[in-house]
Design an enzyme around this catalytic site. Structure first.
Site, short mmCIF file in Angstrom:
data_model
loop_
_atom_site.label_atom_id
_atom_site.label_comp_id
_atom_site.label_asym_id
_atom_site.label_seq_id
_atom_site.Cartn_x
_atom_site.Cartn_y
_atom_site.Cartn_z
N VAL A 73 0.87 -1.18 0.00
CA VAL A 73 0.00 0.00 0.00
C VAL A 73 0.90 1.23 0.00
O VAL A 73 2.09 1.14 0.29
CB VAL A 73 -0.95 0.03 1.21
CG1 VAL A 73 -1.97 -1.09 1.13
CG2 VAL A 73 -0.18 -0.05 2.52
N SER A 74 0.32 2.39 -0.30
CA SER A 74 1.13 3.60 -0.43
C SER A 74 1.41 4.31 0.88
O SER A 74 2.43 4.99 1.02
CB SER A 74 0.46 4.57 -1.40
OG SER A 74 0.52 4.08 -2.72
#
Length: 207
Positions: A73-74
């Site tokens: 995920v970012s």
């Protein structure tokens, strides 16, 4: 013919892999996983041994080469999304009788090619330590340049299996990544304009 060389129709192969017939046909069209063709009626078919290879079953018995599940995920605020990816990977892999050696979860932009866990994974691929990498969606591995990394893995006899679970690829991440790209190019264009104006001014001073 041994059981491992059993021939399966498209429907049987899709059921064995736990995916839809449409997905399997799409993989064939996009050269992700090619089907064989019957010389008489030109229908697709698959060898069970090749499906086992796709699922990592052959490699699972080889302790020298690992099966990896990778999720990304970012931002730290997406930890729930990261857990959802991990759960989906675990469910998919375990349902096929495959035991993953390692589940890797990482937080970082898909545009960042220097993520520590990604670099470590690529290094192990280069060292022929990895047999198979599972990801829920290809941009979970890398935002751009996925085809290169896939080919790199193939050179080292490592498969990247993409489950095409689009729900694990948030649209907001793509928007943020595109904004980052636009920002970088805007800064470069601004820098080039300043450089161009400086040269122009320097030439005017010399006249």
């Amino acid at each position: 013919m041994s059981e491992n060389n059993e021939i399966l129709s498209v429907g049987q192969a899709a059921k064995y892999l736990g995916i839809t017939v449409h997905t399997l046909q799409d993989w064939d069209r996009k050269n992700k996983f090619k089907a064989h063709r019957n010389l008489v009626n030109n229908r697709r078919f698959y060898y069970k041994s090749e499906l086992d290879g796709l699922l990592g079953k052959t490699e699972a018995h080889n302790p020298k080469r690992k099966i990896i599940a990778y999720a990304r995920v970012s931002s730290a605020g997406q930890k729930d999304d990261l857990k959802d990816q991990m759960d989906y990977l675990r469910q998919f892999i375990n349902a096929r009788g495959v035991i993953a050696d390692e589940y890797i979860g990482e937080i970082g932009s898909g545009l960042n090619y220097k993520r520590p866990k990604l670099l470590k994974l690529i290094k192990e691929v280069d060292q022929n330590k990895i047999a198979c990498i599972y990801v829920t969606y290809q941009d979970r591995f890398i935002r751009f340049g996925f085809d290169f990394f896939k080919k790199f893995c193939e050179w080292h006899d490592c498969k990247i299996i993409v489950l095409n679970h689009q729900d694990t690829s948030p649209d907001k991440e793509l928007v943020n990544d595109l904004i980052s790209i636009i920002h970088v190019f805007s800064c470069r264009l601004y820098g080039l304009r300043r450089y161009k104006n400086k040269i122009k001014n320097d030439l005017n001073l010399k006249r």
